[in-house]
Design an enzyme around this catalytic site. Structure first.
Site, mmCIF file in Angstrom:
data_model
loop_
_atom_site.group_PDB
_atom_site.id
_atom_site.type_symbol
_atom_site.label_atom_id
_atom_site.label_comp_id
_atom_site.label_asym_id
_atom_site.label_seq_id
_atom_site.Cartn_x
_atom_site.Cartn_y
_atom_site.Cartn_z
ATOM 1 N N ARG A 1 -17.422 21.688 52.305
ATOM 2 C CA ARG A 1 -18.476 21.839 51.201
ATOM 3 C C ARG A 1 -17.827 22.822 49.889
ATOM 4 N NH1 ARG A 1 -22.876 24.536 48.849
ATOM 5 N NH2 ARG A 1 -22.746 26.515 50.196
ATOM 6 N N HIS A 2 -18.121 22.339 48.633
ATOM 7 C CA HIS A 2 -17.887 23.243 47.513
ATOM 8 C C HIS A 2 -19.096 24.028 47.413
ATOM 9 C CE1 HIS A 2 -16.814 24.915 43.658
ATOM 10 N NE2 HIS A 2 -15.848 24.181 43.986
ATOM 11 N N PRO A 3 -18.844 25.535 47.206
ATOM 12 C CA PRO A 3 -19.972 26.409 47.223
ATOM 13 C C PRO A 3 -20.655 26.326 45.994
ATOM 14 C CG PRO A 3 -17.839 27.618 46.780
ATOM 15 C CD PRO A 3 -17.194 26.150 47.275
#
Length: 390
Positions: A227-229
């Site tokens: 996941r991209h933060p």
């Protein structure tokens, strides 16, 4: 046909990974790279594993488009020969710890006197300043020092290294960039200069959102898995027969994604109204999307989402990636013949020039293969006579 760096002479004193990758990158662009190796075994990666018919694949992967000579830098006669090569080189590359090259009589201060136009590039673990400058370093040491391991892997898991030598390769590319910039500057000044690249500095320079979240928001970055933060949805998602990557990096793409999934109801959900809301509720968002994705296969969703203009991709292993039609169309995998091995395949050069195309023209050299060739070059072009020991 000329290449972008045709006519540029590079003396390569590097070994292992970062330095040789940099030298290979410059050699791919047409520079004449002479790799200097210890006669007692050569570059340390020549002894690495795995091996193909007794030849180290690690060495093959980063040493094409070079000539190899052997020289014991602690031997005065050999050191004098290398000094003569440096006298006529445009660029010298080394990745010794600070001070080592100077003790061998091959430091920048000494060589810049006999060749003021020399661009001397040093790529070391911690650079030539700071308390760690004299410490040894390998890729994994820099990954650990630079924070990369602390943000890699699934959430809740301990520190994890990247899947390849990211610390080495980042430093190699920054060193190549520094060399190219120095060559450009030399066109106006007529002078060379010292280029100092730290593997650790390079690691921090490419840390982008992980480092900036700490610097600007005082948040300690943690592993986030796939996941991209700060962008949602940007993650791996389960379909009926596997996983795919989906990225809807703005509100327009979010609406396109919802329409493709026939989940327009999600665009009216307050939890998902903006990117910040979606990122804050990424767990609920993933559950909603996977509820819809479960109704089709990865291949079906790639077709549907791709046609809708939503960025997405399969999650491929290297076997699948290497044989993908896109890879074949780009001709990124090239076959060369290696003595003792036969035909071998390696990645090609990733930059395409319209007038000066680059190529894999020279296979990785055997140890000391070009001793006689370089000796004759020195005698013919510079009147320098010396024995190069095999």
């Amino acid at each position: 046909m000329d290449k972008p760096l045709s006519g540029i002479k590079i003396l390569d004193l590097t070994r292992a990974m970062a330095g040789p990758f940099c030298a290979m990158f410059l050699g791919d662009m047409g520079a004449d790279v002479i790799k200097v190796e210890d006669p007692r075994g050569g570059d340390e990666t020549r002894g690495a594993y795995p091996r193909l018919e007794g030849v180290a694949t690690m060495f093959l992967s980063v040493n094409r488009n070079k000539r190899s000579i052997t020289a014991d830098l602690k031997n005065p006669e050999d050191a004098a020969l290398v000094t003569e090569l440096a006298k006529h080189a445009d660029v010298l590359l080394e990745n010794f710890r600070p001070g080592v090259a100077a003790r061998l009589g091959l430091g920048y201060e000494a060589l810049s006197v006999i060749n003021p136009k020399l661009i001397y590039a040093s790529c070391s673990g911690f650079g030539h300043t700071g308390p760690n400058k004299n410490l040894p370093a390998y890729d994994i040491v820099v990954q650990a020092y630079g924070g990369l391991m602390s943000v890699t892997g699934p959430k809740g898991q301990g520190p994890t290294k990247a899947g390849f030598s990211y610390g080495d390769i980042a430093a190699a590319l920054f060193t190549a960039t520094g060399v190219l910039a120095a060559l450009c500057e030399r066109l106006s000044s007529g002078r060379g200069q010292f280029v100092d690249v730290s593997m650790l500095d390079s690691q921090l320079a490419v840390s982008e959102n992980a480092l900036t979240r700490y610097l600007y928001e005082d948040k300690i970055p943690e592993p986030e898995g796939n996941r991209h933060p700060s962008i949602a949805p940007s993650d791996s998602f389960s379909a009926s027969d596997g996983e795919l990557m989906i990225v809807a990096g703005n509100d327009k793409l979010w609406r396109l994604l919802c329409a493709a999934l026939k989940r327009e109801d999600l665009t009216d959900d307050a939890r998902f109204s903006g990117n910040g809301d979606r990122a804050a509720h990424h767990i609920e968002l993933k559950a909603e999307l996977e509820r819809s994705l479960a109704g089709g296969t990865v291949e079906q969703w790639l077709e549907i989402l791709g046609s809708a203009g939503v960025p997405c991709s399969p999650i491929l292993g290297y076997e699948e990636a290497a044989n993908h039609p896109q890879m074949k169309a780009s001709n990124m995998l090239q076959t060369i013949s290696q003595p003792g091995v036969g035909d071998t395949v390696m990645p090609g050069f990733p930059i395409r020039f319209s007038r000066t195309p680059c190529a894999v023209d020279r296979r990785p050299p055997l140890l000391g293969e070009h001793n006689e060739e370089v000796k004759q070059m020195l005698e013919k072009e510079y009147g320098y006579k010396s024995e190069i020991k095999a």
